[in-house]
Structures are given as structure tokens and as C-alpha cells.
Write a protein that holds these residues in place. Structure first.
Motif, PDB file in Angstrom:
ATOM      1  N   GLN A   1       0.982  -1.192   0.012  1.00  0.00           N
ATOM      2  CA  GLN A   1       0.015  -0.010  -0.034  1.00  0.00           C
ATOM      3  C   GLN A   1       0.906   1.282  -0.078  1.00  0.00           C
ATOM      4  OE1 GLN A   1      -1.886   0.444   3.712  1.00  0.00           O
ATOM      5  NE2 GLN A   1      -3.438   2.523   3.039  1.00  0.00           N
ATOM      6  N   LYS A   2       0.419   2.186  -0.851  1.00  0.00           N
ATOM      7  CA  LYS A   2       1.230   3.329  -0.997  1.00  0.00           C
ATOM      8  C   LYS A   2       0.917   4.288   0.325  1.00  0.00           C
ATOM      9  CE  LYS A   2       1.805   3.477  -5.755  1.00  0.00           C
ATOM     10  NZ  LYS A   2       1.613   3.962  -7.221  1.00  0.00           N
TER      11      LYS A   2
ATOM     12  N   LYS B   1       2.830   3.982   9.434  1.00  0.00           N
ATOM     13  CA  LYS B   1       3.688   3.807   8.186  1.00  0.00           C
ATOM     14  C   LYS B   1       3.811   2.330   7.685  1.00  0.00           C
ATOM     15  CE  LYS B   1       6.585   7.893   9.439  1.00  0.00           C
ATOM     16  NZ  LYS B   1       7.967   8.387   9.625  1.00  0.00           N
ATOM     17  N   GLU B   2       3.205   1.501   8.274  1.00  0.00           N
ATOM     18  CA  GLU B   2       3.021   0.086   7.912  1.00  0.00           C
ATOM     19  C   GLU B   2       1.978   0.210   7.051  1.00  0.00           C
ATOM     20  OE1 GLU B   2       4.790  -2.786  10.940  1.00  0.00           O
ATOM     21  OE2 GLU B   2       3.222  -1.825  11.992  1.00  0.00           O
TER      22      GLU B   2
ATOM     23  N   LYS C   1      -2.807  -8.299   7.711  1.00  0.00           N
ATOM     24  CA  LYS C   1      -3.444  -9.160   8.799  1.00  0.00           C
ATOM     25  C   LYS C   1      -3.977 -10.178   8.448  1.00  0.00           C
ATOM     26  CE  LYS C   1      -2.245  -8.362  12.579  1.00  0.00           C
ATOM     27  NZ  LYS C   1      -2.607  -7.416  13.521  1.00  0.00           N
ATOM     28  N   ASP C   2      -4.007 -11.210   9.197  1.00  0.00           N
ATOM     29  CA  ASP C   2      -4.683 -12.608   9.008  1.00  0.00           C
ATOM     30  C   ASP C   2      -6.159 -12.505   9.169  1.00  0.00           C
ATOM     31  OD1 ASP C   2      -4.614 -12.682  11.967  1.00  0.00           O
ATOM     32  OD2 ASP C   2      -5.051 -14.662  11.516  1.00  0.00           O
TER      33      ASP C   2
ATOM     34  N   LEU D   1       1.068 -11.071   8.125  1.00  0.00           N
ATOM     35  CA  LEU D   1       1.347 -11.902   6.869  1.00  0.00           C
ATOM     36  C   LEU D   1       1.911 -10.949   5.961  1.00  0.00           C
ATOM     37  CD1 LEU D   1      -1.578 -14.509   7.008  1.00  0.00           C
ATOM     38  CD2 LEU D   1       0.848 -14.811   8.069  1.00  0.00           C
ATOM     39  N   SER D   2       2.984 -10.637   5.965  1.00  0.00           N
ATOM     40  CA  SER D   2       3.805  -9.637   4.866  1.00  0.00           C
ATOM     41  C   SER D   2       4.198 -10.568   3.631  1.00  0.00           C
ATOM     42  CB  SER D   2       4.629  -8.724   5.446  1.00  0.00           C
ATOM     43  OG  SER D   2       5.311  -8.119   4.282  1.00  0.00           O
ATOM     44  N   PRO D   3       3.807 -10.218   2.332  1.00  0.00           N
ATOM     45  CA  PRO D   3       4.567 -11.070   1.188  1.00  0.00           C
ATOM     46  C   PRO D   3       5.457 -10.078   0.863  1.00  0.00           C
ATOM     47  CG  PRO D   3       2.596  -9.900   0.588  1.00  0.00           C
ATOM     48  CD  PRO D   3       2.368  -9.636   2.117  1.00  0.00           C
TER      49      PRO D   3
END
Length: 343
Positions: free
Chosen positions: A8-9, A67-68, A213-214, A221-223
Motif C-alpha cells: 500500500q502506498k 507507516k506500515e 493481517k490474517d 502476514l507480509s509478502p
């Protein structure tokens, strides 16, 4: 098959909500009859509204910092050769999406409550689009740029003449513009390709928005994890972490081939594209060793991707091999940068 995974930007021009991105994905539905619209869908449901997608994604961000990224965007773009294998673009791509998302969860080197992640542990929504427009990164736009610049200069001069600022021959300038329009190397339907022009042919592709998030809003869960697949010790316990993009991209190809009975050429494999980036010599030597019919198709695919045309009258086998190597290597670097290959 081109797949990209984008976070996400979150800079100053974008909101914390998924609303802007979801709204962008709704653009193709504007002006269409309800029966012709493409709706969001997920693993088990169809015809999901944009409002529900925004509510579910925005409501699934527990403990994430400002910021995440709250979600990731996955774009899956089959080639025109792959699209020809489909009987019904919309339905077939929905089936395919549901299969590759199983591969997506399998690519996480994580466990939830002591068990592997399953498709029911993620929250995602997808949408099929059937149109694409030419962007500034496309080789056609770059190739036409010198002509576009000259045309713009001439049009500016014509306006200045019309307003009496300078003197000049408008008729002659308009004739020069017409010549430049015809001379531009990249045309579509006898018109110079410009940024924003819709691309001809079947342009069906998939957009997927998946929550960081799951589904229980508990685990992240970060790809986009920098950790490919590893174990670390945290608080005295070994913890798995990471996401293996190579596994995901490779599985996506195999899933398509198996689902639709597609025979993939070497030139369009993820393995080949990775080989080109890491070892161009091996890439081209492998290409040259393909059976004649497969090699011919490979060069056709490469040429259609915007690479230089292979010389049709070789002086000798050694010379054509050298020419192919030099031209394809130079052109392939441009094509890879402009085709959104997610490596």
C-alpha cells in the motif's frame, strides 16, 4: 505471466484507507450496465461490493503502525498467448485466482497456532479487469517520444503564431505534424500510440487486494518481507518467518499450465526471466538450444514484447548468433524494466 506484489502506498498523497485503491479498481464499471459489471470476489463469494471490501480491509489492521502497509496489491497479467487458452476470461480467471491464492498462503514460511497457514487464514478480494492503457513506461511510448516531443513543439509554435507572438507558416507546420504522426514507429489502428490510449486485443488481468493481517486480525502476514524463508530465535523459541516469492511465482505458472492445459515456452517462464537477470549468457545459450519450432516461437514472443527484430538474412550462423545476443540483451533489459515483471 507477469505478477507483481506491491505494498500500500503511504506517502503524503495517499490515505490510510483502502478506499482510493478500491475506487481505482472500480473505474471500468463506470457507464456499464449492471449485467456487464465486474464485481469483487474472494475464495468463496462473488458479487462483493466495493463498500464491503473497504470495510473489511480497513477493519483488519489491528496494531499496525501508521507507516506500515495495511494491505498489499497483487497484479496478475496473463500474456496474450495464455489468454487464448481461456474459454471465458472472467470465469476462468476467477477460478485461476482462487487456485493461485492457495499457492500464495503456501509460500509463507509461517505457522499460526502451530499449524501451516491455510487459505482461510487470509482476507483477500480480487477483481477482473479487461482493459489496459499505454503507460509512460511502455516501450511503445518511449519509442514514440522523440516524435511526440517534436509534435508538441510544433503545436506550441502554431498557438504562438495564432496569438500574434511570432510569425510562421501554419499550413507547413500542420503538414509536418501529419508526417510525424505517420512516421512514429509504434502505431495502433493507423494512429500514433500515445500515453492513455486503450490497448487493443484481450487485455484481461487480475487485481488482488490482500490484508496485511490474517483473517482473525491477530497475525501479520507480509509478502513484502525481506526474509525469504528462515528461522530465528525469539524469546528462547525458534520462529519461522518470511515469504518465498520465487515459490509463489513458479507455482502460479504451474497452476495456469495445469488448469488450462497450457504448454509454456521457455522464453515466457519465470525461470527464464530470472536467468536473464542473473546470467544473460546462460539465458541466450539456452534459447539458442531450443528445438526449431520452440525457438521460433520464443523469438516471436520476445519481438512482440518490444525487443529488436532479429535479422532475417543472416550472413553466417556465427554472425546471427552474435547479433541476436547483442540486440536481445539490449532490448530485453528495456522490456523487463517496462513490463512490471515482479522479480
Amino acid at each position: 505471466m507477469y505478477i507483481t506484489i506491491t505494498p500500500q502506498k503511504l506517502d503524503a498523497n495517499y490515505s490510510q484507507s483502502s478506499a482510493d485503491f478500491v475506487g481505482y479498481l472500480e473505474k471500468e464499471n463506470e457507464g456499464l450496465k449492471e449485467a456487464d459489471m465486474e464485481y469483487f470476489f474472494n475464495q468463496y463469494g462473488d458479487e462483493i461490493s466495493a463498500e464491503e471490501v473497504i470495510k473489511e480491509i480497513d477493519g483488519n489492521t489491528a496494531k499496525l503502525k501508521k507507516k506500515e502497509p495495511k494491505f498489499y496489491s497483487i497484479t496478475v497479467s496473463p500474456s496474450k498467448y495464455e489468454l487464448k487458452r481461456l474459454q471465458n476470461s472472467s470465469q476462468d480467471l476467477k477460478t485461476y485466482t482462487r487456485e493461485i491464492m492457495k499457492g500464495y498462503v503456501a509460500s509463507f514460511n509461517r505457522e499460526i497456532n502451530g499449524r501451516p497457514i491455510t487459505i482461510d487464514d487470509i482476507k483477500y478480494y480480487a477483481k477482473i479487469e479487461h482493459q489496459r492503457t499505454f503507460k509512460g513506461t511502455d516501450f511503445q511510448i518511449k519509442g514514440n517520444q522523440p516524435f511526440a516531443t517534436k509534435i508538441l513543439q510544433l503545436k506550441t509554435e502554431i498557438r504562438n503564431i495564432q496569438k500574434g507572438r511570432v510569425e510562421g507558416n501554419i499550413k507547413k507546420m500542420r503538414k509536418e505534424i501529419a508526417n510525424l504522426e505517420r512516421q512514429a514507429p509504434h502505431q495502433q489502428n493507423d494512429k500514433r500510440i500515445v500515453q492513455g490510449m486503450k490497448k487493443d486485443g484481450n487485455q484481461s488481468h487480475i487485481h488482488i487486494i490482500v490484508s496485511r493481517k490474517d483473517a482473525s486480525n491477530t497475525f501479520s502476514l507480509s509478502p513484502g518481507s525481506k526474509h525469504k524463508a528462515s528461522e530465528v530465535e525469539m524469546h528462547g523459541k525458534k520462529v519461522k518467518r518470511g515469504f518465498d516469492r520465487d515459490t509463489f511465482f513458479a507455482k502460479a505458472e504451474k497452476t495456469f499450465d495445469k488448469t488450462f492445459g497450457y504448454k509454456r515456452n521457455y522464453a515466457e517462464t519465470y525461470k527464464a526471466r530470472k536467468t536473464f537477470v542473473k546470467n544473460p549468457n546462460l539465458y541466450f545459450s539456452t534459447l539458442m538450444k531450443l528445438p526449431a519450432n520452440e525457438k521460433a516461437l520464443a523469438f516471436k514472443m520476445i519481438t512482440k514484447s518490444g525487443l529488436p527484430i532479429v535479422p532475417t538474412i543472416p550472413i553466417s550462423q556465427a554472425q546471427i548468433a552474435l547479433r541476436i545476443f547483442k540486440r536481445l540483451r539490449r532490448g530485453a533489459e528495456v522490456a523487463i524494466k517496462s513490463s512490471s515483471i515482479g522479480i
